[in-house]
Motif scaffolding. Sequence first.
Motif, short mmCIF file in Angstrom:
data_model
loop_
_atom_site.label_atom_id
_atom_site.label_comp_id
_atom_site.label_asym_id
_atom_site.label_seq_id
_atom_site.Cartn_x
_atom_site.Cartn_y
_atom_site.Cartn_z
N ARG A 126 50.72 -3.26 38.31
CA ARG A 126 49.92 -4.12 37.43
C ARG A 126 50.64 -5.42 37.14
N PRO A 131 46.53 -7.55 42.20
CA PRO A 131 45.54 -8.38 42.90
C PRO A 131 45.42 -8.06 44.39
N PHE A 134 43.33 -4.87 44.62
CA PHE A 134 41.96 -5.19 44.21
C PHE A 134 41.23 -5.98 45.29
N SER A 294 43.73 -12.53 42.58
CA SER A 294 42.84 -11.78 43.48
C SER A 294 42.06 -12.73 44.37
N SER A 649 42.26 -8.37 38.13
CA SER A 649 42.91 -7.09 38.36
C SER A 649 43.79 -6.67 37.19
#
Length: 700
Positions: A126, A131, A134, A294, A649
């Motif tokens: 995270r 990203p 995702f 992302s 994300s």
Amino acid sequence: MRRYEAVVCPFCGCGCGFLVGVEDGEPVHVFPWSRDPVSRGRLCVKGWEAVRAYRSSDRLTSPLLGTGNGFREVSWRRVLEEVVEALSGSDEVFVAASARSTNEACYLAAKLARALGVNHVDNCARLCHAPTVFALKEVFGTGAMTNPIDDVLEADHLLVVGSNTAEQHPAVFSRIVEAVESGSSLTVVDPRRTSVAELADVHLDPVPGTDVLLFLYMAKVIHEEGLIDRDFIDGRTVGYEGFVASFSSIDGEDVRRVCGVDPRDVEEAAIEYASADRSSVLYCMGVTHHGCGSDTVAALAALALMTGNVGRRGTGVNPLRGQVNVQGACDVGALPDSLPGYRSLEDKEDVERVWGFEVPDEPGVDLVEAFEPGRFEVYYLFGVNPVSSCPDPGRTVRALRRADVVIVQDVYPSETLEEADVVLPAACWLEETGTYTSTERRVRLSRAVVDPPGDARPDWWILREVGRRVAGEAFGYGSPREVFEEIRRVVPQYRGIDYGVLEERPEGVFWPCRRRGDVGERVLHGRRFATPSGKASFPSLEVSCSAGGDDGFPFVLVTGRVHSQFHTRTVTSRSPVLESEDPGPIVEMNPRDAGDVGVSDGDRVVVETRAGSGVFEVVVTDRIKEGVVFVPFHHGANSLVPVEPRDRSGTPAFKAVPARVVPVEGGRVRVGGGERGEVQEGSGGDGEEACEQAGVPGGG
């Protein structure tokens, strides 16, 4: 008698193998392993120092319970009673899994959260490559590196974006050097002139936060020059016309004005990328650490699709992951919105059948949201140090102090352990048997070569014991191998990975591996993409990220790593050699910017953002773009990073923070021609206290 054991390096996502010499039950030194397919018998400075860091004298060796003014040692039986009572007594529990630990341990952490009736589990992806997971899943159907590291040597052109490869992924950098020496062309996109940028045919240094615009302009040039692969687009993708609309109104002057680069250089880079027979994209957190991370990943994926640079050797879109098992932690389900194998929460029947209990329907809270003060009553923090790694550390501390119980499972003391109520002493990488999945999807077995000290226990063992007391026989494993066999049942990408093959094949197996005994697929998407239709989906993008500084904060702050340290320094700070090479809390400034501020090399300054402040030593260098300042994040620099904005994300914008730099003279901060207060010595992490004493706002 000395023996040598092959192990996986505990640091970056390359997952190098090396040999550890063991004598009288103690690891004594590291030796390069010439047969290793990743390191190829070479090691970086962190790899060489891995054993020295291990031998630190301040290991956690006993279970501990907080007493209000310290800790007291207790038995494992007693501490497990406390842990289970805390976990079972609340519906507001958050579990953080460690990307430094094994697939088996991360899997058990993910399963434990679901056994407690929540999806509140996450890992440090995270804070880095969420990203990537995702966006690549949206575009390709799989959020992982498409090609193995060795494919760098097969590429005719390399596009390296936001990656200080020489210092952070040396095994990849060595291949870049070889490729360039063999005739491959190289484009680097980075606001700093790093060692890899020094090799580049074209170096683009855009203002941080403007990459989407830059890559959309590259796409427009490729489209208008007729360099697209029409057969690939028509046969293997959908949505190209919508993607064309994303860049139709962009022109070169937009790139000059917003990105701060010459559009002719961007045009050269675009034509070079599209004209080569095999072009490969390599990128790191300079791409993902933005509010539009992302979208930037998706734009890079679109460049590969429109030129047919996917599914072949020497091509692809290749994220370089930060920790040794951050890929694996995601693969095995340590995510709040995905189950093992990236199954959606709606697609849970097979997992529930194996686990023997129901999985909740509601997605969980991610690692950044989890530290909103008052959000959770119980935190189980396994091998993570969020007080140092998360943005706005003061917020994280407030969240932990408001919780009823904070459980920390780790190898060494850390800033987060200072907030713990319960401490579970864990074995380190040399003392635990298990598998790791590297950035290139290579799954490898690493065996314990020594016993853990005192009452420290392997991560998988601790999580099994907690799980048994929560969910009974659902956690009735007798060994890491038994855990891995269950992983194979619920992670389709791992289904064909045979543990016996891993034991006999130290170089590992790639996923996906569909049949037992196979060595897996080195290159993804050769025949079809991992989408329901088998076709990749072009993104529809907008230029949304803000760029540059703003009123009162004229600089753009970028954080990052240096070669001698690793993340929050919980391991590398225990090596005298690595500490001696650490530049400490510094701020890099362009000579013109330093002159405008009125500082010179070696001066101390306060770097201030809306989130916080810190005291740093100036390094004046022409290797950084005007208007941009760089601070390594190893010394509390995340106190300068706000929680918002975040990418869709959930990843914070660590590399595009509006900032200002205030000189310090004679222990005093100079502001607007005057002086204010005394400044004490300290690192970036001490900045708030120092700035309060200096009279400069430092809270946020």
